[in-house]
Design a protein around this motif. Structure first.
Motif, PDB file in Angstrom:
ATOM      1  N   TRP A 163       0.548  -1.734   0.040  1.00 19.37           N
ATOM      2  CA  TRP A 163       0.295  -0.240   0.027  1.00 19.37           C
ATOM      3  C   TRP A 163       0.840   1.151   0.180  1.00 19.37           C
ATOM      4  O   TRP A 163       1.900   1.268   0.292  1.00 19.37           O
ATOM      5  N   ALA A 165       0.940   5.532   1.137  1.00 22.74           N
ATOM      6  CA  ALA A 165      -0.165   5.980   2.000  1.00 22.74           C
ATOM      7  C   ALA A 165       0.495   7.596   1.359  1.00 22.74           C
ATOM      8  O   ALA A 165       1.637   7.881   0.516  1.00 22.74           O
ATOM      9  N   GLU A 166      -0.794   8.365   1.478  1.00 24.01           N
ATOM     10  CA  GLU A 166      -0.408   9.564   0.591  1.00 24.01           C
ATOM     11  C   GLU A 166      -0.202  10.698   2.133  1.00 24.01           C
ATOM     12  O   GLU A 166       0.859  11.952   1.736  1.00 24.01           O
ATOM     13  N   GLU A 170      -2.997   9.109   6.337  1.00 22.03           N
ATOM     14  CA  GLU A 170      -3.020   7.535   5.715  1.00 22.03           C
ATOM     15  C   GLU A 170      -1.918   6.784   6.564  1.00 22.03           C
ATOM     16  O   GLU A 170      -2.698   5.828   6.256  1.00 22.03           O
ATOM     17  N   MET A 174      -3.507   3.398   7.494  1.00 19.59           N
ATOM     18  CA  MET A 174      -3.311   2.100   6.782  1.00 19.59           C
ATOM     19  C   MET A 174      -2.454   1.055   7.978  1.00 19.59           C
ATOM     20  O   MET A 174      -2.620   0.032   7.206  1.00 19.59           O
ATOM     21  N   LEU A 277     -10.016   1.087   3.640  1.00 20.91           N
ATOM     22  CA  LEU A 277      -8.663   1.969   3.356  1.00 20.91           C
ATOM     23  C   LEU A 277     -10.299   2.392   2.832  1.00 20.91           C
ATOM     24  O   LEU A 277      -9.958   3.823   1.876  1.00 20.91           O
ATOM     25  N   GLU A 282      -8.314   6.703  -5.047  1.00 20.00           N
ATOM     26  CA  GLU A 282      -9.697   7.852  -4.450  1.00 20.00           C
ATOM     27  C   GLU A 282      -9.705   8.396  -5.611  1.00 20.00           C
ATOM     28  O   GLU A 282      -8.340   8.663  -6.875  1.00 20.00           O
ATOM     29  N   SER A 296       0.695   7.787  -7.554  1.00 19.30           N
ATOM     30  CA  SER A 296       0.629   7.654  -6.404  1.00 19.30           C
ATOM     31  C   SER A 296       1.275   8.070  -4.940  1.00 19.30           C
ATOM     32  O   SER A 296       2.339   9.131  -5.655  1.00 19.30           O
ATOM     33  N   LYS A 324      -4.653   3.615  -4.148  1.00 19.70           N
ATOM     34  CA  LYS A 324      -4.312   3.080  -2.622  1.00 19.70           C
ATOM     35  C   LYS A 324      -2.982   1.713  -2.485  1.00 19.70           C
ATOM     36  O   LYS A 324      -1.988   1.971  -1.671  1.00 19.70           O
ATOM     37  N   THR A 325      -3.625   1.481  -3.465  1.00 20.02           N
ATOM     38  CA  THR A 325      -2.851  -0.049  -3.716  1.00 20.02           C
ATOM     39  C   THR A 325      -2.301  -0.487  -4.341  1.00 20.02           C
ATOM     40  O   THR A 325      -2.374   0.312  -5.474  1.00 20.02           O
TER      41      THR A 325
END
Length: 404
Positions: A163, A165-166, A170, A174, A277, A282, A296, A324-325
């Motif tokens: 995954w 994360a931004e 998150e 996560m 998630l 998104e 991502s 996200k993934t």
């Protein structure tokens, strides 16, 4: 006779935190705002995750997070903690913890990831639900500690979930969700929760945290698809010698089928990840945007800024699909998102364009929309949204205006 009302017994972990469901912890518990770094978000997530063990080795930029996990051990939130003798040693030692039935977390970055690379497929092959928080950094020569996520490309095919994360918020969510998904009996493979180092690990932002007196239910290793090692179960389940070590057709078939099973387990994580998630992707920007960014991590954050400029200053409809993934890769979501787009741009913080490769593989034979693997920067360079806008305007043949 009065009807008796059944009440669920309240449970507590070893630190006296009240055990709550993952859904309550992630979606329903009240949250308060804190101004913290990504490294501190790792600590806060682990504090609420009923972690049994963590082993660390320092390397920039994950050293601070590793140090904070040690503080959690001192405070009693983590059962076992020590410093390994090397990155390879750490990843081998956490494997031992997980084999014994412990919920385990560790962190790494850059060259440390490379030194431990041999161990990650072993985690997956042994179906160990270890959580690795990856704080990506440069690994090139000449040596660099600057932000760069090239190492993610090396981890995509290790048999682990990945995954990306931004934000620190998150990352916090996560990590908690990662334990829950990785430990599902029909999944039970490692989870790599990645961030772009420094951009997230060392930057403060508003992160909303649930109370620290609640926590995830402890890990139950006896629900795993393979039994843990305890006083009654020998470690032979992991070695499979001599059956698999022989050079014959049965050995080859066993090896191949097991690798397919590990990857099938990653695919089985899809519905759980989608739930915890709130979707594998998104959407951001104009739903009818002709310019589509697929990105991502931090690159997605910059693409969102560029999208605002394109819409409000250039009059160009644009949108972002943030992944996200990466494992499982959201192929169906990507294919659905490209409908209506005229141009696809894939901004990345690495020189090889690993996400471009992933997107092109998902879209091969599915669309003839031009895909631009740009802008792409590495070695610590930043990616201002104005630079992204200029690249878009140049490649779609629009007059480049002054933006800023």
């Amino acid at each position: 006779m009065a009807q008796q009302v059944k009440t669920e017994k309240v449970r507590y972990n070893r630190m006296g935190q009240r055990i709550v469901s993952p859904d309550y912890l992630l979606f329903e518990a009240p949250r308060t705002k804190h101004f913290i770094t990504g490294s501190e978000a790792v600590k806060e997530a682990a504090k609420r995750a009923s972690v049994d063990a963590s082993i660390s080795y320092p390397i920039t930029p994950q050293s601070e997070a590793a140090h904070m996990l040690g503080e959690l051990w001192r405070e009693g939130y983590i059962g076992v903690y020590f410093r390994g003798e090397s990155e390879f040693g750490v990843m081998s030692e956490v494997a031992g913890c997980a084999m014994a039935g412990a919920r385990t977390i560790t962190t790494t970055s850059g060259p440390g990831t490379m030194r431990a690379m041999e161990v990650f497929p072993m985690w997956a092959g042994s179906r160990l639900p270890i959580q690795l928080v990856l704080m990506a950094r440069g690994i090139n020569s000449p040596l660099s500690i600057q932000p760069d996520n090239l190492e993610i490309s090396f981890l995509l095919d290790t048999g682990c979930m990945v995954w990306h994360a931004e934000t620190a918020q998150e990352l916090f969510d996560m990590i908690i969700a990662g334990f829950v998904v990785a430990e599902q009996p029909d999944v039970h493979v490692p989870i790599i929760t990645a961030i772009d180092g420094f951009f997230i690990s060392h930057t403060r932002e508003a992160v909303y945290l649930p109370p620290e007196d609640i926590a995830l239910p402890p890990y139950n290793p006896y629900k795993a698809p393979m039994p843990p090692i305890d006083m009654e179960m020998p470690p032979g389940r992991f070695m499979r010698d001599p059956f698999v070590m022989k050079s014959n057709y049965i050995s080859y078939a066993t090896h191949a089928s097991w690798q397919f099973e590990v990857r099938a387990a990653i695919e089985r994580s899809r519905p759980y990840a989608k739930h915890y998630l709130r979707g594998l992707v998104e959407h951001f920007g104009d739903p009818e945007g002709e310019v589509l960014f697929i990105a991502s991590g931090t690159a997605a954050a910059q693409a969102k800024e560029a999208t605002q400029i394109l819409i409000h200053e250039e009059g160009i409809k644009a949108r972002v699909l943030r992944l996200k993934t990466l494992r499982p890769f959201p192929t169906e979501e990507v294919r659905e998102a490209v409908k209506g787009a005229k141009y696809i741009f894939i901004p990345e913080f690495n020189v090889v364009g690993w996400l471009e490769r992933e997107v092109k593989r998902a879209l091969y034979g599915y669309t003839d929309i031009p895909i631009f693997g740009t802008p792409r920067v590495g070695g610590g360079m930043t990616m201002p949204p104005e630079f992204i806008v200029q690249e878009v305007l140049r490649l779609i043949g629009k007059e480049v205006k002054h933006v800023g």
